[in-house]
Design a protein around this motif. Structure first.
Motif, PDB file in Angstrom:
ATOM      1  N   ASN A   1       0.754  -1.208  -0.086  1.00  0.00           N
ATOM      2  CA  ASN A   1       0.140  -0.100   0.069  1.00  0.00           C
ATOM      3  C   ASN A   1       1.119   1.212   0.110  1.00  0.00           C
ATOM      4  O   ASN A   1       0.349   2.257   0.239  1.00  0.00           O
ATOM      5  N   LEU A   2       2.243   1.184  -0.210  1.00  0.00           N
ATOM      6  CA  LEU A   2       2.767   2.316  -0.168  1.00  0.00           C
ATOM      7  C   LEU A   2       2.901   3.142  -1.655  1.00  0.00           C
ATOM      8  O   LEU A   2       2.459   2.560  -2.483  1.00  0.00           O
ATOM      9  N   PRO A   3       2.823   4.371  -1.362  1.00  0.00           N
ATOM     10  CA  PRO A   3       2.814   5.296  -2.811  1.00  0.00           C
ATOM     11  C   PRO A   3       3.700   4.665  -3.699  1.00  0.00           C
ATOM     12  O   PRO A   3       4.800   4.326  -3.313  1.00  0.00           O
ATOM     13  N   GLU A   4       3.509   4.890  -5.210  1.00  0.00           N
ATOM     14  CA  GLU A   4       4.499   4.436  -6.177  1.00  0.00           C
ATOM     15  C   GLU A   4       5.808   5.523  -5.862  1.00  0.00           C
ATOM     16  O   GLU A   4       5.689   6.519  -5.620  1.00  0.00           O
ATOM     17  N   GLY A   5       7.072   4.631  -6.171  1.00  0.00           N
ATOM     18  CA  GLY A   5       8.233   5.141  -5.733  1.00  0.00           C
ATOM     19  C   GLY A   5       8.871   5.280  -4.338  1.00  0.00           C
ATOM     20  O   GLY A   5       9.959   5.526  -4.198  1.00  0.00           O
ATOM     21  N   VAL A   6       7.774   4.971  -3.398  1.00  0.00           N
ATOM     22  CA  VAL A   6       8.374   4.781  -2.102  1.00  0.00           C
ATOM     23  C   VAL A   6       8.946   3.378  -1.708  1.00  0.00           C
ATOM     24  O   VAL A   6       8.111   2.231  -1.850  1.00  0.00           O
ATOM     25  N   ARG A   7      10.048   3.104  -1.376  1.00  0.00           N
ATOM     26  CA  ARG A   7      10.536   1.856  -1.159  1.00  0.00           C
ATOM     27  C   ARG A   7      10.222   1.315   0.109  1.00  0.00           C
ATOM     28  O   ARG A   7      10.310   1.941   1.202  1.00  0.00           O
ATOM     29  N   LEU A   8      10.243  -0.018   0.269  1.00  0.00           N
ATOM     30  CA  LEU A   8       9.935  -0.621   1.710  1.00  0.00           C
ATOM     31  C   LEU A   8      11.455  -1.423   2.028  1.00  0.00           C
ATOM     32  O   LEU A   8      12.045  -2.360   1.197  1.00  0.00           O
TER      33      LEU A   8
END
Length: 409
Positions: free
Chosen positions: A255-262
């Motif tokens: 569910n992270l926004p596009e471009g945000v890495r986990l």
């Protein structure tokens, strides 16, 4: 050549262990691209320094920086000035600033247009120049936390490294609810020069962080964390989650926004999280990677080559070692990281700042030696055996190393 060492069992009985050869690890010849990873590195104290509990850190800079160069040679980035480096457990803010600047200067020598200082080095910015006992809930306490964060962010940004916004013990004390976390972090994210990594550290790593993001309920805390990320996605490079809960990480990752890495911080479940579920995978910012860098690098190269089954098998082969190093009480995992670094010749003595080398007992360290041997992560088995035998003899256990030349017909 066959190398054997006498090791104790928990019962006190002694037995001989024949050492395995080092694993088939290889250093990369080009940039690793399949995952973005950082190994959280520790610091090495001076052998003759006054590194007793409560004393300021007295660091062996030559050994500390040499270890960072070794990690870079395996193609991984370094997360520095983190809890692995004993932030809040011996490493004060003055020494931390020195560490950040020295590591950044070293990273600049390795940097290329394709692999910048930010790719090579990410550094923690926190509030540990504040004593939580000196701040109280309310506007003044929140302002003090904000000022402390700003001071540390400025040091990291000036060095050229990527900023990791570390969890703050002081903020955990002074915040009255989710709104205070959103206000402090939101203000900082509006001010940073380049996207940062947000760090959510669980209480198994630091009990003083209980109730982070405004409450004890993980689902509610996750909602606050997610709201912060959504609102400031343009200034969030990624998030590092260290809750040792794979299901939670998988759900958050999706569910992270596009471009945000986990960037996984799960030192228990990293093989499956890095491998992914077919739709998403985790990058990594891990303490265990400092211990298993040769294996981790080789696995990442397998992913780059389109051989995920082989890559996953390598990561799985290190899992038991990771589970052991990070067993409860988890905040003493640093002791195992330093012990393995000493066995592998990366530091001259088994010591840690703040006297933290006493954080694990003899049986734990013997088992760590066995597991590192099984994983092929004793990089010079003869050296590791000699050092282990000396360590055991000093502790009162009779240990000896036997070396036999192999005879071939």
């Amino acid at each position: 050549m066959t190398i054997s060492i006498t090791l104790p069992l928990p019962t006190g009985k002694l037995e001989s262990l024949t050492l395995n050869a080092t694993g088939p690890w290889r250093k990369p010849t080009e940039l690793i691209r399949s995952r973005k990873v950082y190994a959280a590195a520790h610091v090495t104290p001076k052998v003759l320094g006054n590194n007793v509990p409560g004393a300021p850190a007295d660091i062996d800079w030559d050994a500390t920086l040499a270890f960072r160069r070794e990690l870079w040679s395996w193609g991984v980035g370094i997360a520095d000035a983190m809890d692995t480096a004993q932030r809040g457990m011996g490493l004060d803010w003055a020494a931390t600033q020195d560490l950040i600047n020295r590591s950044a200067a070293e990273a600049a020598r390795f940097a290329t247009p394709e692999r910048t200082v930010r790719d090579l080095l990410a550094c923690g910015a926190g509030t540990d120049q504040l004593d939580p006992a000196d701040v109280e809930p309310g506007a003044e306490g929140l302002a003090a936390v904000l000022a402390a964060y700003r001071e540390q962010i400025a040091v990291v940004e000036a060095s050229g490294a990527k900023v990791i916004l570390m969890a703050s013990r002081a903020l955990a004390k002074v915040a009255s609810g989710p709104e205070d976390y959103l206000s402090v972090y939101g203000t900082l994210l509006d001010e940073v020069k380049k996207p940062v990594v947000l760090h959510w550290l669980g209480t198994m790593f630091d009990p003083a962080l209980a109730g982070y993001w405004g409450g004890e309920d993980v689902a509610a805390a996750t909602a606050t964390f997610s709201q912060l990320i959504e609102t400031h996605a343009g200034n969030v490079d990624g998030v590092k989650v260290s809750l040792l809960d794979a299901a939670h990480e998988i759900a958050l990752r999706a569910n992270l926004p596009e471009g945000v890495r986990l960037y996984t911080g799960d030192d228990f479940n990293y093989p499956e999280l890095i491998d992914g579920d077919g739709e998403h995978y985790s990058d990594a910012l891990l303490g265990i990677f400092a211990a298993i860098a040769p294996a981790a690098s080789t696995a990442l190269q397998e992913y780059d080559a389109g051989r995920p089954t082989e890559a996953r098998a390598i990561l799985d082969s290190t899992r038991d070692l990771g589970l052991h190093i990070f067993e409860a009480p988890t905040y003493y995992y640093k002791t195992g990281i330093a012990f393995l670094a000493w066995l592998n010749g990366y530091q001259p003595g088994f010591q840690m700042i703040g006297g933290l080398h006493s954080g694990r007992d003899l049986n734990h360290l013997v088992k760590l030696f066995r597991l590192a041997n099984t994983a092929g992560l004793l990089l010079d088995p003869a050296l590791a055996a000699r050092r282990m035998a000396c360590f055991l003899n000093a502790a009162g256990v009779d240990s000896a190393v036997t070396v036999a030349e192999e005879v071939h017909a």
